[in-house]
Write an enzyme that holds these catalytic residues in place. Sequence first.
Site, mmCIF file in Angstrom:
data_model
loop_
_atom_site.group_PDB
_atom_site.id
_atom_site.type_symbol
_atom_site.label_atom_id
_atom_site.label_comp_id
_atom_site.label_asym_id
_atom_site.label_seq_id
_atom_site.Cartn_x
_atom_site.Cartn_y
_atom_site.Cartn_z
ATOM 1 N N TYR A 42 0.888 -1.189 0.133
ATOM 2 C CA TYR A 42 0.102 0.007 -0.006
ATOM 3 C C TYR A 42 0.739 1.391 -0.030
ATOM 4 C CZ TYR A 42 -4.401 2.454 0.977
ATOM 5 O OH TYR A 42 -5.490 3.412 0.897
ATOM 6 N N ILE A 56 -19.280 -2.400 -0.800
ATOM 7 C CA ILE A 56 -19.781 -1.366 0.080
ATOM 8 C C ILE A 56 -19.966 -0.009 -0.413
ATOM 9 C CG2 ILE A 56 -19.503 -0.470 2.488
ATOM 10 C CD1 ILE A 56 -18.981 -3.130 3.467
ATOM 11 N N ARG A 59 -22.222 -14.485 -11.690
ATOM 12 C CA ARG A 59 -21.542 -15.675 -10.820
ATOM 13 C C ARG A 59 -23.079 -16.087 -10.108
ATOM 14 N NH1 ARG A 59 -18.494 -12.174 -6.002
ATOM 15 N NH2 ARG A 59 -20.172 -10.636 -5.328
ATOM 16 N N GLY A 80 -9.082 -1.141 -8.550
ATOM 17 C CA GLY A 80 -8.505 -1.843 -9.653
ATOM 18 C C GLY A 80 -8.432 -3.388 -9.497
ATOM 19 N N PHE A 110 -9.508 8.537 -7.872
ATOM 20 C CA PHE A 110 -9.837 9.035 -6.576
ATOM 21 C C PHE A 110 -9.112 8.268 -5.641
ATOM 22 C CE2 PHE A 110 -12.653 8.507 -2.960
ATOM 23 C CZ PHE A 110 -12.403 9.683 -2.371
ATOM 24 N N LYS A 130 -18.506 -7.392 5.937
ATOM 25 C CA LYS A 130 -17.182 -6.636 6.232
ATOM 26 C C LYS A 130 -17.057 -7.197 7.992
ATOM 27 C CE LYS A 130 -16.001 -2.595 5.127
ATOM 28 N NZ LYS A 130 -14.651 -2.793 5.122
#
Length: 336
Positions: free
Chosen positions: A48, A152, A175, A244, A267, A325
């Site tokens: 990251y 989400i 799917r 991505g 963004f 989540k």
Amino acid sequence: MYDQYSEPDKVLRMADVGPVELGARDVCVKMLAAPINPSDINSIEGVYPNKPTVPGAVGGIEGVGQIQAVGSAVTACLSPGDWVIAFPHTAMGTWQTYAVKPQELWHKVRNDVPMEYAATVTVNPLSALVLLQCFTKLNPGDTIVQNCATGIVAQCVIQLAKAQGLRTINIIRDRPGSEQAKHRLTQLGAHLVFTESQLRVKNVKSLLGTLPEPALGFDCVGGNAASLTMRFLRKGGTMVTYGGMSKEHVNVSTSSFILKDLSFKGFWLWNWVNSDKVEDCKKMIDYLLDLVKEGKLTYQTELTPFRDFGLALDKAQGKLGAQPKQVVSFWDKAKL
């Protein structure tokens, strides 16, 4: 916490850390809950862009806590008992039972919403609101299009758009369970939901019915899904890429630039919050939690006790199939 970058299963460890002195401008917060986000996993792996310094890094970039004490020179309206959240741009490490940090890293929030929503408001819902408000001027009745519609962020986009009188066209993967997914998204307020295979037609705009061509599109996947999203856009429209997931490039045809005059932007929430947007961020977070309280913003989460962090981590990494989540709760309800 972790001392080197690698796969979370290999480097994460539980540790007891000694008490930290409360500085004059510090706030001591008892963490209540914090989610496990994909960006948390990427930070631990070392891939990251912004990641904590090792050794001794603590995971987690968002979460909610309750103030236990404030320093003698704290000037913000913060008092013991208040709920506060950590800002995502600070990478402060929310996977811990207590945190002592400067007052400017905390924002007071309402405490009459489920703590899992307060713990997760600063990444996915905030991203959705910024996407809707900060790239193209939209008016009630306008349409947007987005892929990865079961995520989400996209679910929040659907509900926020509905609250603003906007229509949404949503693209999901082919799917098992896609029909059930369409039904769930429609219940949230989606106007149209298509699987990618349904868009293998010469003119996707023939599928719009009475909806106007979208002025704005959101891409979280890249590759073919991005291409399908931009096909819906009207002349002069804008597509914003914020993820991505396919790890494939966004390919743009020459005609998209010359004939359709489309604009393409990226963004990343971290950049946006760090660009003098802290006060805007606070107002948006308050607005989002107001919607939660009103029942106008909802998404599925699963609270897991801190002692079962390993299980929550496996679920968050997809090792146990599709899961809500994961939000880690640090204390039994009896001790809150």
